[in-house]
Design an enzyme around this catalytic site. Structure first.
Site, PDB file in Angstrom:
ATOM      1  N   ARG A 125      74.228 -23.855 -14.074  1.00 31.23           N
ATOM      2  CA  ARG A 125      74.832 -23.783 -12.619  1.00 31.23           C
ATOM      3  C   ARG A 125      75.898 -24.772 -12.392  1.00 31.23           C
ATOM      4  NH1 ARG A 125      69.497 -22.438 -11.886  1.00 31.23           N
ATOM      5  NH2 ARG A 125      69.142 -19.989 -11.699  1.00 31.23           N
ATOM      6  N   LYS A 147      91.649 -23.410 -12.147  1.00 31.33           N
ATOM      7  CA  LYS A 147      91.350 -22.166 -12.417  1.00 31.33           C
ATOM      8  C   LYS A 147      90.897 -22.160 -13.992  1.00 31.33           C
ATOM      9  CE  LYS A 147      94.739 -19.533  -9.821  1.00 31.33           C
ATOM     10  NZ  LYS A 147      95.987 -18.825  -9.812  1.00 31.33           N
ATOM     11  N   GLU A 189     107.211 -23.473 -17.845  1.00 31.78           N
ATOM     12  CA  GLU A 189     106.305 -23.706 -16.513  1.00 31.78           C
ATOM     13  C   GLU A 189     106.894 -25.057 -15.727  1.00 31.78           C
ATOM     14  OE1 GLU A 189     103.753 -21.889 -15.293  1.00 31.78           O
ATOM     15  OE2 GLU A 189     102.862 -21.097 -17.201  1.00 31.78           O
ATOM     16  N   LYS A 231     102.063 -29.794  -8.635  1.00 31.46           N
ATOM     17  CA  LYS A 231     101.041 -28.816  -8.589  1.00 31.46           C
ATOM     18  C   LYS A 231      99.727 -29.317  -7.773  1.00 31.46           C
ATOM     19  CE  LYS A 231      97.973 -25.506 -11.204  1.00 31.46           C
ATOM     20  NZ  LYS A 231      97.781 -24.960 -12.096  1.00 31.46           N
ATOM     21  N   GLU A 241      93.867 -20.086  -3.736  1.00 25.49           N
ATOM     22  CA  GLU A 241      95.138 -19.056  -3.622  1.00 25.49           C
ATOM     23  C   GLU A 241      95.051 -18.018  -2.571  1.00 25.49           C
ATOM     24  OE1 GLU A 241      96.557 -18.058  -7.800  1.00 25.49           O
ATOM     25  OE2 GLU A 241      97.267 -16.377  -6.788  1.00 25.49           O
ATOM     26  N   ARG A 245      99.498 -21.204  -2.816  1.00 24.99           N
ATOM     27  CA  ARG A 245      99.209 -21.305  -4.481  1.00 24.99           C
ATOM     28  C   ARG A 245      99.809 -20.165  -5.087  1.00 24.99           C
ATOM     29  NH1 ARG A 245      94.073 -23.861  -7.781  1.00 24.99           N
ATOM     30  NH2 ARG A 245      94.832 -23.455  -9.706  1.00 24.99           N
ATOM     31  N   ASN A 249     102.511 -18.573  -9.299  1.00 16.20           N
ATOM     32  CA  ASN A 249     102.587 -17.220 -10.158  1.00 16.20           C
ATOM     33  C   ASN A 249     104.188 -16.860 -10.328  1.00 16.20           C
ATOM     34  OD1 ASN A 249      99.862 -17.502 -10.295  1.00 16.20           O
ATOM     35  ND2 ASN A 249      99.536 -16.178  -8.488  1.00 16.20           N
ATOM     36  N   HIS A 252     104.765 -14.796 -13.368  1.00 13.32           N
ATOM     37  CA  HIS A 252     103.678 -14.610 -14.154  1.00 13.32           C
ATOM     38  C   HIS A 252     103.213 -12.987 -14.053  1.00 13.32           C
ATOM     39  CE1 HIS A 252     103.402 -18.806 -14.175  1.00 13.32           C
ATOM     40  NE2 HIS A 252     102.132 -18.752 -14.953  1.00 13.32           N
ATOM     41  N   HIS A 256     102.792 -11.563 -17.505  1.00 14.11           N
ATOM     42  CA  HIS A 256     101.454 -11.149 -18.009  1.00 14.11           C
ATOM     43  C   HIS A 256     101.506  -9.589 -18.343  1.00 14.11           C
ATOM     44  CE1 HIS A 256      98.784 -14.076 -15.462  1.00 14.11           C
ATOM     45  NE2 HIS A 256      99.058 -14.668 -16.381  1.00 14.11           N
ATOM     46  N   HIS A 270     102.683 -17.790 -24.007  1.00 11.28           N
ATOM     47  CA  HIS A 270     102.407 -17.365 -22.477  1.00 11.28           C
ATOM     48  C   HIS A 270     103.665 -17.992 -21.947  1.00 11.28           C
ATOM     49  CE1 HIS A 270     100.875 -17.420 -18.508  1.00 11.28           C
ATOM     50  NE2 HIS A 270     100.893 -18.619 -18.152  1.00 11.28           N
TER      51      HIS A 270
END
Ligand code: GLY
Length: 372
Positions: A125, A147, A189, A231, A241, A245, A249, A252, A256, A270
């Site tokens: 947990r 993330k 990035e 960041k 987000e 935030r 992206n 992205h 993606h 990436h």
């Protein structure tokens, strides 16, 4: 050895933490992390290729601070970032006796960071974890902000948690062994932060592009510091987000889709996909009349000066048909109720959230972009 660390704090109330950016951090990892560890034993989930190069230095550094690492290696590459890979890491941690109050270290690039962060978030947990990013891309982006994810057959990063690390150690010296191509992918990035909202950083990157491309340590140190500070600021404003935030992206959703069409193979990293994606976001902004063409050209010129490609037909690992890209974009996890949100820009340093992108117009744009 120079030991002027730069520290950036991610302000998230009781989940706040520091990003330490500096030289020779592996050797000092034990001293830096011992105050966070509740017992000498720590678990290190390491990319096997990174471990082959740097595990002895990390082990010695942890031991010098009184810590006793147990190293669990995972295979390099996106394939490890899967439910099977996650289950394997969790089983190995549990079999090795990991408890919720143990400290788990992620030692590698974005794949290991995302996978280990998720494993730590799920272990009994939720266990605390530390990011030790070893690629430029992981240092400036994926190791910061909590993330964590693995990929599903339906898409990248579809299964994950927000689970913040308790510290990030970005050792600039490990970047010495990073292949040039991966450095360039990380620079995509870095450029992203300038393009989002920092014209001064954009000017710095324009001037420093040859040094950054060549791996100059001082230029990289500044790039990592500014990127992490940027960041940290955005994550502190909007951890999960809901709004700001999403600006991170930029490039992205297009990127993606390219990665998905490629099948996440080694031909398209990436950061390489994000570079083309950002250039596409600028061109789409121009097509919508929202961005002056010369601003889009400046953005593209910086990416090229950093050693990146900016056009779909230039990419290896295709084909990248427009219809397929559009299909993948519609399934992006940023798509809500069939409507697509894109991050576009009205100029260099002026990214904005564009909601309800019009699919038909996007189709025409993608058809133009994908023709060689
Ligand atoms: N890489 C985007 C984010 O962390 O939000």
């Amino acid at each position: 050895m120079v030991q002027d660390d730069h520290r950036v704090r991610v302000e998230l109330a009781e989940r706040s933490y520091e990003i330490v950016i500096g030289r020779d951090l592996l050797a000092r990892s034990g001293a830096l992390l011992a105050p966070l560890a509740r017992r000498p034993r720590v678990f290190v989930v390491a990319d096997a290729a990174v471990a082959a190069l740097h595990a002895p230095a990390l082990k010695a550094g942890l031991e010098a601070g009184g810590l006793a690492p147990i190293i669990i290696e995972v295979q390099p590459g996106e394939a490890s970032k899967s439910m099977t890979g996650l289950e394997a890491v969790l089983d190995r941690l549990i079999l090795a006796g990991a408890e919720r109050d143990d400290l788990i270290l992620a030692f590698g690039g974005g794949v290991v960071g995302d996978l280990t962060g998720l494993a730590a978030g799920l272990l009994k947990r939720g266990a605390r974890f530390v990011q030790l990013p070893t690629t430029l891309l992981a240092q400036v982006d994926s190791s910061v902000g909590g993330k964590t994810a693995v990929n599903s057959a339906a898409g990248k990063n579809m299964i994950g948690l927000f689970h913040q690390p308790v510290m990030v150690l970005a050792d600039l010296d490990v970047l010495d062994t990073l292949p040039e191509r991966e450095r360039a992918a990380g620079l995509a990035e870095v450029a992203k932060y300038a393009l989002i909202d920092d014209p001064d950083f954009f000017s710095f990157l324009e001037g420093a592009a040859p040094a950054l491309k060549a791996g100059d340590k001082a230029a990289l140190a500044r790039a990592v510091q500014v990127s992490c500070a940027s960041k940290a600021r955005i994550v502190a404003l909007d951890e999960t987000e809901q709004a700001e935030r999403a600006l991170l992206n930029l490039g992205h959703t297009f990127g993606h889709a390219l990665e998905r069409a490629n099948g996440y193979g080694p031909e398209l990293l990436h950061g390489e996909a994000v570079a083309v994606g950002m250039a596409m976001a600028y061109r789409y902004s121009v097509a919508l009349g929202r961005c002056p063409p010369e601003e889009a050209k400046s953005a593209e010129a910086l990416l090229r000066a950093l050693g990146l490609r900016t056009r779909v037909p230039e990419l290896d690992g295709g084909p990248y048909p427009a219809a397929e890209l559009l299909g993948h974009m519609a399934h992006d996890k940023k798509a809500k109720n069939g409507r697509l949100t894109l991050i576009l820009a009205s100029g260099v340093g002026r990214a904005y959230i564009h909601r309800d992108a019009e699919i038909e117009g996007l189709k025409v744009f993608l058809e133009r972009e994908c023709v060689g």
